[in-house]
Enzyme design. Structure first.
Site, mmCIF file in Angstrom:
data_model
loop_
_atom_site.group_PDB
_atom_site.id
_atom_site.type_symbol
_atom_site.label_atom_id
_atom_site.label_comp_id
_atom_site.label_asym_id
_atom_site.label_seq_id
_atom_site.Cartn_x
_atom_site.Cartn_y
_atom_site.Cartn_z
ATOM 1 N N TYR A 298 18.803 -17.844 -31.033
ATOM 2 C CA TYR A 298 18.321 -16.567 -30.459
ATOM 3 C C TYR A 298 18.270 -15.480 -31.524
ATOM 4 C CZ TYR A 298 19.041 -12.263 -27.574
ATOM 5 O OH TYR A 298 18.989 -11.012 -27.005
ATOM 6 N N PHE B 238 16.760 -6.693 -15.911
ATOM 7 C CA PHE B 238 17.841 -5.705 -15.804
ATOM 8 C C PHE B 238 17.440 -4.371 -16.463
ATOM 9 C CE2 PHE B 238 21.667 -4.371 -18.456
ATOM 10 C CZ PHE B 238 22.216 -3.544 -17.480
ATOM 11 N N ARG C 56 25.645 -13.559 -18.299
ATOM 12 C CA ARG C 56 26.456 -12.887 -19.323
ATOM 13 C C ARG C 56 27.794 -12.452 -18.715
ATOM 14 N NH1 ARG C 56 21.343 -9.447 -21.545
ATOM 15 N NH2 ARG C 56 20.775 -9.740 -19.353
ATOM 16 N N TRP D 193 24.509 -3.654 -23.211
ATOM 17 C CA TRP D 193 24.204 -2.699 -22.134
ATOM 18 C C TRP D 193 24.619 -3.365 -20.828
ATOM 19 C CZ3 TRP D 193 18.530 -0.556 -23.133
ATOM 20 C CH2 TRP D 193 18.455 -0.102 -24.452
ATOM 21 N N TYR E 138 21.302 -20.407 -25.358
ATOM 22 C CA TYR E 138 20.955 -20.492 -26.787
ATOM 23 C C TYR E 138 21.272 -21.854 -27.385
ATOM 24 C CZ TYR E 138 21.292 -15.359 -26.223
ATOM 25 O OH TYR E 138 21.189 -14.067 -25.774
HETATM 26 P P1 NAD Z 1 16.590 -9.810 -18.375
HETATM 27 O O1 NAD Z 1 16.646 -11.286 -18.478
HETATM 28 O O2 NAD Z 1 17.193 -9.170 -17.194
HETATM 29 O O3 NAD Z 1 15.066 -9.325 -18.475
HETATM 30 C C1 NAD Z 1 14.060 -10.020 -19.154
HETATM 31 C C2 NAD Z 1 12.854 -10.100 -18.228
HETATM 32 O O4 NAD Z 1 11.765 -10.715 -18.939
HETATM 33 C C3 NAD Z 1 13.122 -10.977 -16.990
HETATM 34 O O5 NAD Z 1 12.817 -10.269 -15.799
HETATM 35 C C4 NAD Z 1 12.188 -12.169 -17.173
HETATM 36 O O6 NAD Z 1 11.655 -12.661 -15.951
HETATM 37 C C5 NAD Z 1 11.089 -11.560 -18.054
HETATM 38 N N1 NAD Z 1 10.382 -12.597 -18.808
HETATM 39 C C6 NAD Z 1 10.938 -13.535 -19.620
HETATM 40 N N2 NAD Z 1 9.972 -14.345 -20.105
HETATM 41 C C7 NAD Z 1 8.794 -13.909 -19.590
HETATM 42 C C8 NAD Z 1 7.455 -14.346 -19.711
HETATM 43 N N3 NAD Z 1 7.138 -15.423 -20.449
HETATM 44 N N4 NAD Z 1 6.489 -13.670 -19.061
HETATM 45 C C9 NAD Z 1 6.819 -12.592 -18.292
HETATM 46 N N5 NAD Z 1 8.055 -12.138 -18.124
HETATM 47 C C10 NAD Z 1 9.045 -12.788 -18.769
HETATM 48 O O7 NAD Z 1 17.240 -9.227 -19.722
HETATM 49 P P2 NAD Z 1 17.596 -7.720 -20.130
HETATM 50 O O8 NAD Z 1 19.063 -7.608 -20.255
HETATM 51 O O9 NAD Z 1 16.832 -6.768 -19.273
HETATM 52 O O10 NAD Z 1 17.023 -7.704 -21.623
HETATM 53 C C11 NAD Z 1 15.742 -7.195 -21.973
HETATM 54 C C12 NAD Z 1 15.543 -7.313 -23.492
HETATM 55 O O11 NAD Z 1 16.615 -6.668 -24.186
HETATM 56 C C13 NAD Z 1 15.518 -8.754 -24.026
HETATM 57 O O12 NAD Z 1 14.555 -8.846 -25.032
HETATM 58 C C14 NAD Z 1 16.903 -8.971 -24.609
HETATM 59 O O13 NAD Z 1 16.884 -9.918 -25.661
HETATM 60 C C15 NAD Z 1 17.233 -7.566 -25.111
HETATM 61 N N6 NAD Z 1 18.699 -7.351 -25.150
HETATM 62 C C16 NAD Z 1 19.413 -6.949 -24.068
HETATM 63 C C17 NAD Z 1 20.780 -6.744 -24.169
HETATM 64 C C18 NAD Z 1 21.611 -6.205 -23.044
HETATM 65 O O14 NAD Z 1 22.693 -5.701 -23.347
HETATM 66 N N7 NAD Z 1 21.215 -6.252 -21.800
HETATM 67 C C19 NAD Z 1 21.450 -7.005 -25.369
HETATM 68 C C20 NAD Z 1 20.704 -7.456 -26.460
HETATM 69 C C21 NAD Z 1 19.321 -7.612 -26.336
HETATM 70 N N1 UDP Z 2 32.787 -14.758 -22.224
HETATM 71 C C1 UDP Z 2 33.996 -15.157 -21.652
HETATM 72 N N2 UDP Z 2 33.993 -15.582 -20.348
HETATM 73 C C2 UDP Z 2 32.870 -15.638 -19.589
HETATM 74 C C3 UDP Z 2 31.634 -15.229 -20.183
HETATM 75 C C4 UDP Z 2 31.637 -14.794 -21.500
HETATM 76 O O1 UDP Z 2 35.056 -15.127 -22.296
HETATM 77 O O2 UDP Z 2 32.956 -16.021 -18.410
HETATM 78 C C5 UDP Z 2 32.785 -14.213 -23.616
HETATM 79 C C6 UDP Z 2 31.782 -14.837 -24.593
HETATM 80 O O3 UDP Z 2 32.300 -15.993 -25.197
HETATM 81 C C7 UDP Z 2 31.580 -13.687 -25.584
HETATM 82 C C8 UDP Z 2 31.699 -12.438 -24.710
HETATM 83 O O4 UDP Z 2 32.382 -12.857 -23.531
HETATM 84 O O5 UDP Z 2 32.626 -13.693 -26.527
HETATM 85 C C9 UDP Z 2 30.393 -11.754 -24.339
HETATM 86 O O6 UDP Z 2 29.534 -12.694 -23.786
HETATM 87 P P1 UDP Z 2 28.094 -12.355 -23.175
HETATM 88 O O7 UDP Z 2 27.575 -13.578 -22.507
HETATM 89 O O8 UDP Z 2 28.118 -11.135 -22.334
HETATM 90 O O9 UDP Z 2 27.102 -12.076 -24.399
HETATM 91 P P2 UDP Z 2 27.232 -11.719 -25.944
HETATM 92 O O10 UDP Z 2 27.892 -10.390 -26.061
HETATM 93 O O11 UDP Z 2 28.024 -12.807 -26.620
HETATM 94 O O12 UDP Z 2 25.811 -11.703 -26.378
#
Ligand code: NAD
Ligand code: UDP
Length: 385
Positions: free
Chosen positions: A181, A24, A231, A211, A101
């Site tokens: 996690y 993403f 999520r 995000w 997780y």
């Molecule tokens: P996502 O799952 O969409 O992207 C992660 C990508 O990593 C996937 O495309 C997956 O195929 C790739 N990947 C995983 N393991 C791999 C491996 N062993 N080899 C090669 N590729 C691999 O998640 P995202 O939302 O894009 O998140 C990216 C990063 O940001 C992550 O580290 C996540 O923990 C962190 N993060 C994101 C959010 C958010 O709001 N989206 C929030 C907190 C943390």
């Molecule tokens: N949640 C919910 N219904 C759903 C999915 C998630 O009520 O169908 C809640 C979850 O328990 C958490 C919040 O929404 O309190 C955000 O969840 P998310 O999976 O986006 O990730 P988090 O912010 O907890 O990392």
């Protein structure tokens, strides 16, 4: 495309090794880098669906500046060579969906800690800069959540605002495997920080605060497993698309601040192009103005989806479920996540822009356009007996 950094110096084109580029955040970052900068991307991932539009056809304006490498970083000897070819490595690869997780804690810990180790090591040994994606979840629960329910201190920001250089990391007990996690992410942050302190690694750590936007996760049964639990944005989108009730876990009382992916990507680009201001820092990246409870999020998404799809909402749009029923044993939750913005504002002059209403409207318009037809077809198929 002559570009200048925040101190007016011209930026030379970089080669970026982006691990997890097919996810993403990676897909939005690749899009931005291709459309607005001269930088090159070595895009590593096991999947490429979310960046296919950037790779094909080869006649695209940026062809030659983005190269996809189908690599699982768990076991691929090409990783070090690709890191060496680049000026900067960005590591996004992770298992990062809460449903995993507590049900796949070993995979979660390996993915977020063990698999990131060689990336840190290769960057350190080869004197390459690293931008590592951690999470706001490293803060865990707020101090305020331990106060009595009616304590007036709960309203005091000192008890809930999350600050990179001051807040503690507060996780639940080991049997609450939800924290596998956060704990793995915290340890890799500490390792990166120590590599910086002892071996001079140039690093930046990003802590994203929810995000959201187009291409986040998957819609179960359409472009992901039908039993999969993504999520919250994708869970609620899926329910709206199928005209089902949105499930509120444990009453939907937890609070989150949501930020539009496009605002957040601006912050990452500033980090990429301003190493002197970003190195050695941990940055919260979120939108403190967009706070809602999960219940309020469900109500807002229901209203907006009805507007963009033209379909009336269900009479009772939500249903309460217990976390045990929804996620299984060992789930726990972060109560509230308000990012302090002082450090990112001071170092990079960055602020988020988009309101929750606007970002949900843009995102649900995308979800409707992308999935409504496919869902209708899937739902009209006879169920195999
Ligand atoms: P996502 O799952 O969409 O992207 C992660 C990508 O990593 C996937 O495309 C997956 O195929 C790739 N990947 C995983 N393991 C791999 C491996 N062993 N080899 C090669 N590729 C691999 O998640 P995202 O939302 O894009 O998140 C990216 C990063 O940001 C992550 O580290 C996540 O923990 C962190 N993060 C994101 C959010 C958010 O709001 N989206 C929030 C907190 C943390
Ligand atoms: N949640 C919910 N219904 C759903 C999915 C998630 O009520 O169908 C809640 C979850 O328990 C958490 C919040 O929404 O309190 C955000 O969840 P998310 O999976 O986006 O990730 P988090 O912010 O907890 O990392």
């Amino acid at each position: 495309m002559a570009r200048a950094d925040l101190d007016g110096r011209s930026i030379k084109p970089l080669t970026i090794c982006m691990i997890g580029a097919g996810g993403f955040i990676g897909s939005h970052l690749c899009e931005k880098l291709m459309a607005e900068t001269p930088h090159k991307v070595l895009a590593l991932d096991v999947y490429s669906d979310k960046i296919r539009h950037l790779l094909e056809p080869e006649s695209l304006a940026w062809a030659g500046r983005i190269q996809f490498h189908r690599i699982n970083i768990k076991h691929d000897s090409r990783l070090e060579g690709l890191i060496k070819m680049a000026d900067l490595t960005i590591n996004l690869a992770a298992i990062c969906t809460p449903a995993d997780y507590n049900t796949r804690p070993l995979d979660t810990i390996y993915s977020n800690f063990i698999d990131a180790l060689p990336v840190v090591k290769y960057c350190s040994e080869n004197n390459k800069r690293l931008i590592h994606f951690s999470t706001c979840e490293v803060y865990g629960k707020t101090i305020g959540s331990f106060l009595p329910k009616d304590s007036p201190l709960r309203q005091d920001p000192a008890y809930y605002v999350l600050k990179e250089d001051a807040s503690p990391c507060i996780f639940g007990p080991i049997e609450k495997q939800r924290w596998s996690y956060a704990c793995a992410k915290q340890l890799i942050e500490r390792l990166i920080y120590a590599e910086g302190a002892e071996n001079g690694l140039e690093f930046t750590i990003v802590r994203p605060f929810n995000w959201i936007g187009p291409r986040m996760d998957f819609i179960p049964g359409i472009d992901g497993p039908s039993e999969g639990v993504p999520r919250v944005l994708a869970c609620f989108s899926n329910a709206l698309l199928r005209r089902e009730q949105l499930k509120l876990v444990d009453g939907g009382q937890s609070q989150r601040t949501f930020i539009y992916i496009k605002d957040a990507i601006e912050a990452v680009l500033l980090m990429i192009e301003n190493p002197e201001r970003a190195n050695g820092h941990i940055f919260n990246v979120g939108n403190p103005n967009n706070e809602v409870t999960v219940r309020q999020l469900a109500e807002m998404m229901t209203q907006i989806y009805s507007k963009v799809s033209g379909e009336a909402a269900l009479d009772v749009p939500t249903i309460d479920v217990s976390s045990k029923e929804f996620y299984g044993e060992g789930y726990d939750d972060s109560d509230k996540r308000i990012p302090d913005m002082t450090i990112i504002n001071r170092q990079l002059g960055w602020d988020p822009k988009t309101s929750l209403w606007d970002l949900l409207e843009a995102t649900l318009t995308y979800q409707h356009r992308t999935y409504a037809e496919a869902i209708k077809k899937a739902m009209s198929r006879p169920v195999a007996s």
